[in-house]
Design an enzyme around this catalytic site. Sequence first.
Site, PDB file in Angstrom:
ATOM      1  N   ASP A   1       7.290  58.091 -13.847  1.00  9.72           N
ATOM      2  CA  ASP A   1       8.165  58.842 -12.886  1.00  9.72           C
ATOM      3  C   ASP A   1       9.496  58.834 -12.815  1.00  9.72           C
ATOM      4  OD1 ASP A   1       5.400  59.643 -12.067  1.00  9.72           O
ATOM      5  OD2 ASP A   1       5.444  57.898 -10.749  1.00  9.72           O
TER       6      ASP A   1
ATOM      7  N   LYS B   1      11.665  61.561 -16.898  1.00 11.23           N
ATOM      8  CA  LYS B   1      11.508  61.672 -18.528  1.00 11.23           C
ATOM      9  C   LYS B   1      11.882  63.187 -18.557  1.00 11.23           C
ATOM     10  CE  LYS B   1       7.854  59.233 -19.125  1.00 11.23           C
ATOM     11  NZ  LYS B   1       7.969  58.608 -17.524  1.00 11.23           N
TER      12      LYS B   1
ATOM     13  N   GLY C   1       2.729  63.430 -15.513  1.00 12.03           N
ATOM     14  CA  GLY C   1       3.147  64.748 -15.301  1.00 12.03           C
ATOM     15  C   GLY C   1       4.894  64.838 -15.447  1.00 12.03           C
ATOM     16  N   HIS C   2       5.224  65.863 -16.090  1.00 12.57           N
ATOM     17  CA  HIS C   2       6.851  65.859 -16.271  1.00 12.57           C
ATOM     18  C   HIS C   2       7.208  67.243 -15.652  1.00 12.57           C
ATOM     19  CE1 HIS C   2       6.835  63.327 -20.105  1.00 12.57           C
ATOM     20  NE2 HIS C   2       6.657  62.519 -19.264  1.00 12.57           N
TER      21      HIS C   2
END
Length: 431
Positions: A13, A16, A40-41
């Site tokens: 987190d 990225k 998740g991004h």
Amino acid sequence: MANVVVVGAQWGDEGKGKIVDWLSERADVIARFQGGHNAGHTLVVGEKVYKLHALPSGVVRGGKLSVIGNGVVLDPWHLVKEIATIRGQGVDISPENLMIAENTPLILPIHGELDRAREEAASKGTKIGTTGRGIGPAYEDKVGRRSVRVADLADDATLEARVDRALQHHDPLRKGLGIEAIDRDALVAQLKEIASEILPYAAPVWKVLNEKRKAGKRILFEGAQGALLDIDFGTYPFVTSSNVIAGQAATGVGVGPGSIEYVLGIVKAYTTRVGEGPFPTELDDADGQRLGERGHEFGTTTGRKRRCGWFDAALVRQTCATSGVTGISLTKLDVLDGFETLKICVGYDLDGERLDYLPTAADQQARCTPIYEEMPGWSESTEGARSWNDLPANAIKYVKRVEELIECPVALLSTSPERDDTILVTDPFAD
């Protein structure tokens, strides 16, 4: 031309997604090398917000090749849904710009069921905090040589043999956990149905990437999670099920280690963690609450509230060493705006002994208390700053002190979720 690996240098987190998106403009190929859709991004591109879990972050950029490598475990049903969602936002996704390694292991529905059942059965204090998406069991099947892989979808006889081998292992496990028996024929039918939507993307990724590298193309290797969740070098057992550190980039797509020329570690200006496990600088006070609220600290994948604390320089120095980080991208500096005093952890006290690293043994980790260095904060806003001249003097001092303590230079400085709110110090793709 340099090839760049991007890794999270904390517990994930770290931001990225934005940095990979920012670097994608300079890359020709973006290759995801480990993890699953448990990570998740979030990408903010103009007025659009993209939430990616399985797809490489570069997929939203036109004219780039995105690759899912063999180091990833892939849920094909989730991928198909995610492709449809991103296409619905106006992004073109086809076999021309997305490839999946033929030897990528698949996450099956039975993996998620096993993952959730184990977590529910675990007693308090032994829960890992898994997302329940089957990542761990899928990696177990990979090393147990019973995975169904992308290439297996192309031949019915091979596919059924692979499923039968996996069920020899899973049926007794499910019985012991009180889960109903697997409907073998239904599982095979599901896989045969999804095959036509996955196989067009299948390719010998190792061959394609080596050809691209020889042709002088710039490759951006994208990791998920963070180095402190690495199966070997993280805070075990509260870790993910794969290697997260930069060395995994080579084996996770099938290129030699010499292909890695720059390692960019992504680091928040403070520290967060989702799920269980040690967290020496965690704040259960108004400062921790403030960091969480200002940083919008909720997981992209799970929506779970993240635990927040002061920047831990000892831990980041450790992850910079294990990943061979060349330079860091310091993110979310603006979240620290307005704090009168800031603290940085410079080491730990373990039963009266000072340590400059977090020990491996879980019982020792639990007894470590942070040793802090205090610095004055700043009242001015850093949000949206795009040059050093836009930063308050105390913010610059904070960044410089971070560099000194982690023994690694800042290459990029991020001051908001917007991709252009970035101060470039060193271009990782520079020759």
